[in-house]
Design a protein around this motif. Structure first.
Motif, short mmCIF file in Angstrom:
data_model
loop_
_atom_site.label_atom_id
_atom_site.label_comp_id
_atom_site.label_asym_id
_atom_site.label_seq_id
_atom_site.Cartn_x
_atom_site.Cartn_y
_atom_site.Cartn_z
N ASN A 1 35.40 64.67 50.59
CA ASN A 1 35.05 63.57 49.71
C ASN A 1 36.01 63.45 48.53
N ASP A 2 36.83 64.51 48.35
CA ASP A 2 37.80 64.53 47.25
C ASP A 2 39.15 64.09 47.78
N VAL A 3 39.32 62.76 47.92
CA VAL A 3 40.54 62.19 48.47
C VAL A 3 41.20 61.29 47.43
N THR A 4 42.53 61.45 47.31
CA THR A 4 43.31 60.60 46.40
C THR A 4 44.49 60.03 47.17
N ALA A 5 44.73 58.74 47.01
CA ALA A 5 45.92 58.13 47.59
C ALA A 5 47.00 58.05 46.51
N VAL A 6 48.27 58.23 46.92
CA VAL A 6 49.38 58.23 45.98
C VAL A 6 50.47 57.30 46.49
N HIS A 7 50.95 56.43 45.61
CA HIS A 7 52.06 55.54 45.95
C HIS A 7 53.18 55.74 44.93
N VAL A 8 54.40 56.05 45.44
CA VAL A 8 55.57 56.18 44.56
C VAL A 8 56.25 54.82 44.52
N ALA A 9 56.28 54.20 43.36
CA ALA A 9 56.80 52.84 43.20
C ALA A 9 58.26 52.89 42.77
N ALA A 10 59.16 52.71 43.74
CA ALA A 10 60.58 52.63 43.41
C ALA A 10 60.93 51.25 42.89
N GLU A 11 60.11 50.23 43.29
CA GLU A 11 60.30 48.86 42.80
C GLU A 11 59.06 48.47 41.99
N ILE A 12 59.20 48.46 40.68
CA ILE A 12 58.06 48.30 39.79
C ILE A 12 57.36 46.96 40.03
N GLU A 13 58.12 45.91 40.39
CA GLU A 13 57.53 44.58 40.54
C GLU A 13 56.54 44.52 41.69
N ARG A 14 56.58 45.49 42.64
CA ARG A 14 55.65 45.48 43.77
C ARG A 14 54.35 46.20 43.47
N ARG A 15 54.23 46.77 42.26
CA ARG A 15 53.05 47.54 41.91
C ARG A 15 51.78 46.68 41.99
N GLY A 16 51.88 45.47 41.48
CA GLY A 16 50.71 44.59 41.50
C GLY A 16 50.25 44.26 42.91
N ASP A 17 51.17 44.05 43.82
CA ASP A 17 50.82 43.74 45.22
C ASP A 17 50.07 44.90 45.86
N ILE A 18 50.56 46.12 45.64
CA ILE A 18 49.91 47.29 46.23
C ILE A 18 48.50 47.45 45.68
N GLU A 19 48.35 47.28 44.37
CA GLU A 19 47.03 47.45 43.76
C GLU A 19 46.06 46.39 44.28
N ALA A 20 46.54 45.16 44.46
CA ALA A 20 45.67 44.09 44.96
C ALA A 20 45.23 44.37 46.39
N GLN A 21 46.15 44.80 47.24
CA GLN A 21 45.79 45.13 48.62
C GLN A 21 44.84 46.32 48.68
N TRP A 22 45.04 47.27 47.77
CA TRP A 22 44.20 48.48 47.79
C TRP A 22 42.74 48.14 47.45
N GLN A 23 42.53 47.12 46.63
CA GLN A 23 41.16 46.72 46.31
C GLN A 23 40.41 46.29 47.57
N VAL A 24 41.15 45.75 48.56
CA VAL A 24 40.53 45.27 49.80
C VAL A 24 40.38 46.41 50.81
N TRP A 25 41.40 47.23 50.95
CA TRP A 25 41.45 48.21 52.03
C TRP A 25 41.20 49.66 51.60
N GLY A 26 41.14 49.95 50.32
CA GLY A 26 41.06 51.33 49.86
C GLY A 26 39.71 51.99 50.03
N GLU A 27 38.65 51.22 50.30
CA GLU A 27 37.30 51.76 50.54
C GLU A 27 36.85 52.67 49.40
N GLY A 28 37.22 52.30 48.17
CA GLY A 28 36.76 53.05 47.00
C GLY A 28 37.56 54.30 46.70
N THR A 29 38.57 54.61 47.48
CA THR A 29 39.40 55.80 47.24
C THR A 29 40.35 55.51 46.07
#
Length: 631
Positions: free
Chosen positions: A513-541
């Motif tokens: 139950n102790d799970v963390t996802a990690v994303h290394v952002a080499a392109e800062i401008e894509r950070r918002g896209d990843i966060e938006a998609q994670w709200q849909v697919w991250g299942e609360g992680t």
């Protein structure tokens, strides 16, 4: 597909219970274990003659007396090894005998000398085979090195198919060579008796360039003694024979010695009477065959059989080197992988290692038989000496029937082979005709063996030390200790939000139950896209985003994982890595390998466990909801 191709090339697996059926009859064993010694008549008389020709006709006249001395030495060595076979019916190679009777260092010196000798056996045999081939087809001279490497690859492949099958492959060429040599010697001697044996003089005869000295004669003797290479193999491979193993092995080594003596002396007589002088482009065997049979089909049979036997002579080393490597691995002096028997009941890793080392030597020495042969005699006779000296100690300890007579025989063998080893080392210490590099005044010679053997001994001992230390770290305590439950944090690296990432996330949530996802952002401008998609697919992680302005992906992740383990005070951090796996192996190369680099780096970091979750292409295509877009 690869498995089917491998079955065609290597053959079907053999059940362990059928190992006894892989044993060799005396006829096949002679081909497998004696091809090295028997084939040496194709190059040893020639190399002896080349050394003697430095003193002109006076030196060449000593070719026959030296051959007789070499065969006398052969009789002593074979008599000694017959005793070794009966004393060690489960295999009595130099390493086993020397280690058992003279201690660790003597055993490792013998093993090191044998390793060098076996690699040189393959290299010298193949190089000489190429010499015979280019004598019959001079147009191939420029391809000498790659012909040698290709021949080594073929012999390696044949041995991967197993011992009995390699015996089937090699038996016919071996006996064709023996028959053709006997026919050439017999017909040549008959023509000598009738006065019709003539050898055309060389187009450009060479004059004497050195006086006939004791040093020159001893050097020629040392080179000619290479005819005994391979004698060790039968005593080391007793268990490869059918029952009764010791008797069959002893009879085979005797038969080998008789055949070898007849061929060596017979060829020396023809060389001496015919005043044969080899050239750069034609070998002694080719000159004698052409003088005896002319340029007809029989000449090409002789040359063809010589080429084949020299290629197959390498098989003696392939039969024995893997066995020696397995003994060293069993005793923790070599990597344990060398003790592994493959699907065909052959020591596959040892076979592949020998093929690789021999090919490198062919490339390094440009396929030159003359450059390789001096190294050969030193290593072979050093191993002989260790074995025979150890047998003297063996008989003295056992004190069985006739132990003094047996010790005397082995003592004579140890003394004579020791003298030959010293002579070979001294007379072939360095040859400026074969420089280590163009323009360098240092030439190849026996000094290389004298350097390599101590390095091997130190390496073997260091490997032994490692295994001893590893055993201490891996051993269980006398009683199981009381353990507290392990604490584990699970991390899923997410390079992009796609099906492999989601599959890895689902698997990770099934572990903890102790799970963390990690994303290394080499392109800062894509950070918002990843966060938006994670709200849909991250299942609360929870998703942690690490900015990497220097565009490094692996290093920031490694720093994060190390800090997480310290902050959470967990025993392990399990890193669940998503991996996309295409159908074809070549398509796999088109995708980034960052997951492999991450796994490799974490392997050497304590407290981390890496789990890969493969997302296969076929599985994805066959999944109904695989076609549903992520956004």
């Amino acid at each position: 597909m690869f498995g089917a191709f491998r079955r065609v090339i290597i053959g079907d697996p053999i059940h362990s219970d059928l190992e006894h059926e892989e044993r060799l009859s005396k006829r096949k064993a002679l081909a497998v274990f004696s091809s090295d010694a028997l084939s040496s008549v194709a190059y040893a008389p020639q190399e002896t003659l080349i050394v003697l020709l430095a003193a002109g006709a006076a030196g060449a006249a000593l070719s026959l007396p030296i051959s007789i001395a070499v065969i006398t030495l052969l009789a002593i060595v074979v008599s000694s090894y017959r005793q070794t076979i009966y004393a060690y019916p489960r295999g009595g190679g130099s390493y086993i005998v020397a280690r058992a009777n003279l201690g660790e260092i003597a055993g490792l010196i013998a093993a090191s000398a044998l390793v060098v000798g076996y690699v040189l056996t393959v290299s010298v045999s193949i190089a000489s085979a190429v010499d015979q081939l280019v004598s019959a087809a001079p147009v191939l001279v420029g391809a000498r090195v790659w012909l040698g490497v290709s021949a080594i690859a073929l012999v390696t492949l044949a041995n991967l198919r197993g011992l009995r099958e390699s015996g089937n492959i090699f038996a016919v060429p071996t006996y064709v060579f023996i028959g053709s040599m006997f026919l050439m010697i017999g017909l040549g001697l008959a023509r000598i008796a009738s006065g019709t044996f003539e050898v055309p003089p060389p187009a450009h005869p060479s004059d004497a360039v050195a006086p006939l000295t004791l040093f020159l004669v001893l050097r020629a003797f040392a080179v000619g003694s290479a005819v005994m290479t391979g004698t060790e193999a039968i005593s080391d491979g007793v268990l490869a024979f059918k029952a009764p193993e010791p008797r069959n092995a002893a009879q085979t080594i005797t038969a080998m010695a008789v055949i070898l003596a007849v061929m060596f002396i017979g060829l020396s007589v023809l060389i001496t009477v015919g005043h044969v002088i080899p050239s750069e482009h034609e070998s002694v065997i080719s000159i004698l065959a052409r003088s005896t049979f002319g340029d007809g089909i029989v000449y090409y049979v002789v040359q063809g059989s010589a080429v084949l036997i020299l290629v197959l002579a390498a098989n003696t080393a392939f039969a024995d080197f893997p066995r020696l490597a397995s003994f060293l691995a069993r005793d923790d002096y070599a990597p344990h992988q060398l003790a592994f028997r493959g699907e065909r009941l052959a020591f596959s890793n040892g076979i592949l290692l020998l093929g690789l080392l021999a090919a490198l030597l062919i490339i390094l020495f440009s396929g030159s038989t003359g450059a390789l042969l001096p190294l050969y005699a030193v290593s072979v006779f050093a191993a002989f000496t260790c074995s025979q000296a150890a047998m003297v100690r063996h008989w003295w300890r056992e004190r069985g029937s006739n132990y003094l007579a047996k010790a005397f025989v082995n003592g004579i063998g140890a003394t004579v082979t020791g003298i030959v080893a010293v002579v070979a080392a001294a007379t072939n210490f360095m040859n400026p005709d074969y420089p280590v590099s163009p323009g360098v005044p240092i030439g190849w010679g026996s000094w290389l063996v004298l350097v390599i053997v101590p390095i091997f001994v130190l390496t073997f001992r260091r490997v032994k030390q490692h295994y001893a230390e590893a055993r201490v770290h891996r051993d269980l305590p006398a009683q199981p200790p009381v353990h507290r439950p392990l604490r584990n944090a699970v991390v899923v690296p997410v390079a992009r939000l796609d099906r492999p990432a989601i599959e890895a996330l689902r698997y990770a949530r099934s572990l903890s139950n102790d799970v963390t996802a990690v994303h290394v952002a080499a392109e800062i401008e894509r950070r918002g896209d990843i966060e938006a998609q994670w709200q849909v697919w991250g299942e609360g992680t929870p998703l942690t985003i690490i900015e990497s302005p220097y565009r490094s992906l692996t290093q920031p992740l490694l720093q994060y994982l190390t800090q997480l383990r310290k902050a959470e005070r967990v025993d392990y951090v399990t890193v669940v890595v998503p991996e996309y796996v295409p159908d074809s192996w070549w398509e796999h190369l088109l995708h980034g390998q960052s997951a492999q680099f991450l796994k490799l780096q974490l392997l050497f970091q304590p407290g981390f466990v890496v789990t890969s979750v493969p997302c296969h292409e076929l599985e994805t295509l066959n999944t109904v909801d695989a076609r549903r877009p992520l956004t």
